[in-house]
Design a protein around this motif. Structure first.
Motif, PDB file in Angstrom:
ATOM      1  N   THR A  17       0.846  -1.207   0.000  1.00 19.90           N
ATOM      2  CA  THR A  17       0.000   0.000   0.000  1.00 19.90           C
ATOM      3  C   THR A  17       0.882   1.258   0.000  1.00 19.90           C
ATOM      4  OG1 THR A  17      -0.083  -0.068   2.419  1.00 19.90           O
ATOM      5  CG2 THR A  17      -1.911  -1.100   1.229  1.00 19.90           C
ATOM      6  N   ASN A  73     -13.687   5.867   3.009  1.00 23.86           N
ATOM      7  CA  ASN A  73     -13.603   4.731   3.941  1.00 23.86           C
ATOM      8  C   ASN A  73     -14.419   4.938   5.209  1.00 23.86           C
ATOM      9  OD1 ASN A  73     -12.077   3.149   2.280  1.00 23.86           O
ATOM     10  ND2 ASN A  73     -10.114   3.932   3.027  1.00 23.86           N
ATOM     11  N   VAL A  85      -7.733   0.718  -0.147  1.00 21.96           N
ATOM     12  CA  VAL A  85      -6.335   1.093   0.123  1.00 21.96           C
ATOM     13  C   VAL A  85      -5.651   1.366  -1.212  1.00 21.96           C
ATOM     14  CG1 VAL A  85      -6.130  -0.127   2.320  1.00 21.96           C
ATOM     15  CG2 VAL A  85      -5.658  -1.354   0.186  1.00 21.96           C
ATOM     16  N   HIS A  99      -5.317  -8.968   1.058  1.00 20.98           N
ATOM     17  CA  HIS A  99      -6.095  -7.735   1.282  1.00 20.98           C
ATOM     18  C   HIS A  99      -7.594  -8.035   1.236  1.00 20.98           C
ATOM     19  CE1 HIS A  99      -3.056  -4.677   1.662  1.00 20.98           C
ATOM     20  NE2 HIS A  99      -2.441  -5.051   0.566  1.00 20.98           N
ATOM     21  N   ARG A 104     -10.014  -5.399   2.570  1.00 19.86           N
ATOM     22  CA  ARG A 104      -9.328  -4.205   2.044  1.00 19.86           C
ATOM     23  C   ARG A 104      -9.318  -4.333   0.527  1.00 19.86           C
ATOM     24  NH1 ARG A 104      -5.633  -5.595   6.303  1.00 19.86           N
ATOM     25  NH2 ARG A 104      -4.396  -6.720   4.750  1.00 19.86           N
TER      26      ARG A 104
END
Ligand code: HBI
Ligand code: FE
Length: 285
Positions: A17, A73, A85, A99, A104
């Motif tokens: 990320t 978010n 992300v 993720h 995510r």
């Protein structure tokens, strides 16, 4: 399709990320988002599955300009516990699955150039956020994508990533869903594409086949042109039920004995919505 290197690029965290740096987007980049957004909003009512359009509202993605992930978010995590992300681009499968398994969703932070409005090789922030994020506000689809990520982590050791990538491709990226009002779009690759949003529902060229897990896992796909076949699910609940198996091992075992299929193939065992002419694919050869 995944990135080759196994170590993250400079500036990225071990999980690949990077900061979104929302304040660094230029007015021209925000204007590109607004142009792409407006074009899709002319097309999608009546073509996108209603849960997608509802997701646009929930996430207030109709505000102008590129969304700030921090604000996005706050709303998305309240809806289903998912968050977006930023990553530099394609990440290795293992990183991608991990993720997803932790709710995510990885999104590229760059936006396409004006000369790439209708086609670009790598997913940009418009494809990832406009295409994928609204359905993450839908609890059932949100559960499906987490289950998909967990399945991917298990598949790692089984050498069946290609089969799993096809499941992702023919559902999350290019899936159609049957509704009382007719077929509707839910795949992000279609929803974020001006040309394919119409082609996938209206063209006589592609096949439209009822979703079947092992059939999808056998079927190769195109990355350089519109799909030659689309698979139709009855509901997100049905898709989740089909894939929440504790493990895919029996499916993978049954796949081992069967030949892979070309994107345009139709089997006698297929439940057909449309048998395509493949005129589009022939014209692009
Ligand atoms: N990485 N950033 C990013 N976005 C994707 O959609 C993505 C990826 N890596 C791998 C991948 N998709 C597919 O190979 C999945 O089917 C695993
Ligand atoms: Fe995508």
């Amino acid at each position: 399709m995944a990135a080759s290197a196994s170590s993250p690029p400079p500036g990225a965290s071990p999980d690949w990320t990077v900061p979104q740096h929302w304040d660094r987007y230029t007015a021209a980049e925000h204007a590109t988002w607004d142009l792409l957004f407006a074009r899709q909003l002319e097309l999608l009512p009546g073509r996108a599955v209603p849960e997608f359009l509802a997701g646009l509202d929930v996430l207030r993605l109709s505000q102008p300009g590129i969304p700030d992930f921090a604000e996005l978010n706050a709303r998305l995590s309240r809806a289903t516990g998912w968050q977006v992300v930023a990553v530099p681009g394609l990440v290795p499968d293992a990183v991608f699955f991990d993720h997803l398994a932790h709710r995510r969703f990885v999104a590229g932070r760059f936006i396409r150039r004006r000369d790439q409005l209708d086609y670009l090789e790598e997913p940009d922030i418009f494809h990832d956020v406009f295409g994928h994020v609204p359905l993450l506000a839908n609890p059932v689809f949100a559960d499906y994508l987490e289950a998909y990520g967990r399945g991917g982590l298990r598949a790692e050791g089984l050498g069946v990533l290609a089969n799993l990538a096809r499941l992702y491709w023919y559902t999350v990226e290019f899936g159609l869903i049957d509704t009382a009002e007719g077929l509707r779009l839910y795949g992000a690759g279609i929803l974020s594409s001006h040309g394919e949003s119409r082609f996938a529902l209206e063209s006589a060229s592609p096949n439209r086949l009822a979703f079947d897990l092992s059939r999808v896992m056998r079927t190769r796909y195109r990355i350089d042109d519109y799909q030659q076949s689309y698979f139709v699910i009855d509901s997100f609940e049905a898709l989740l039920a089909a894939t929440l198996r504790t493990d895919f091992a029996p499916i993978y075992a049954s796949l081992a004995g069967k030949p892979e299929l070309d994107p345009a193939d139709v089997l006698a065992s297929d439940r057909l919505y449309t048998r395509g002419t493949q005129a589009h694919a022939r014209s692009n050869q």
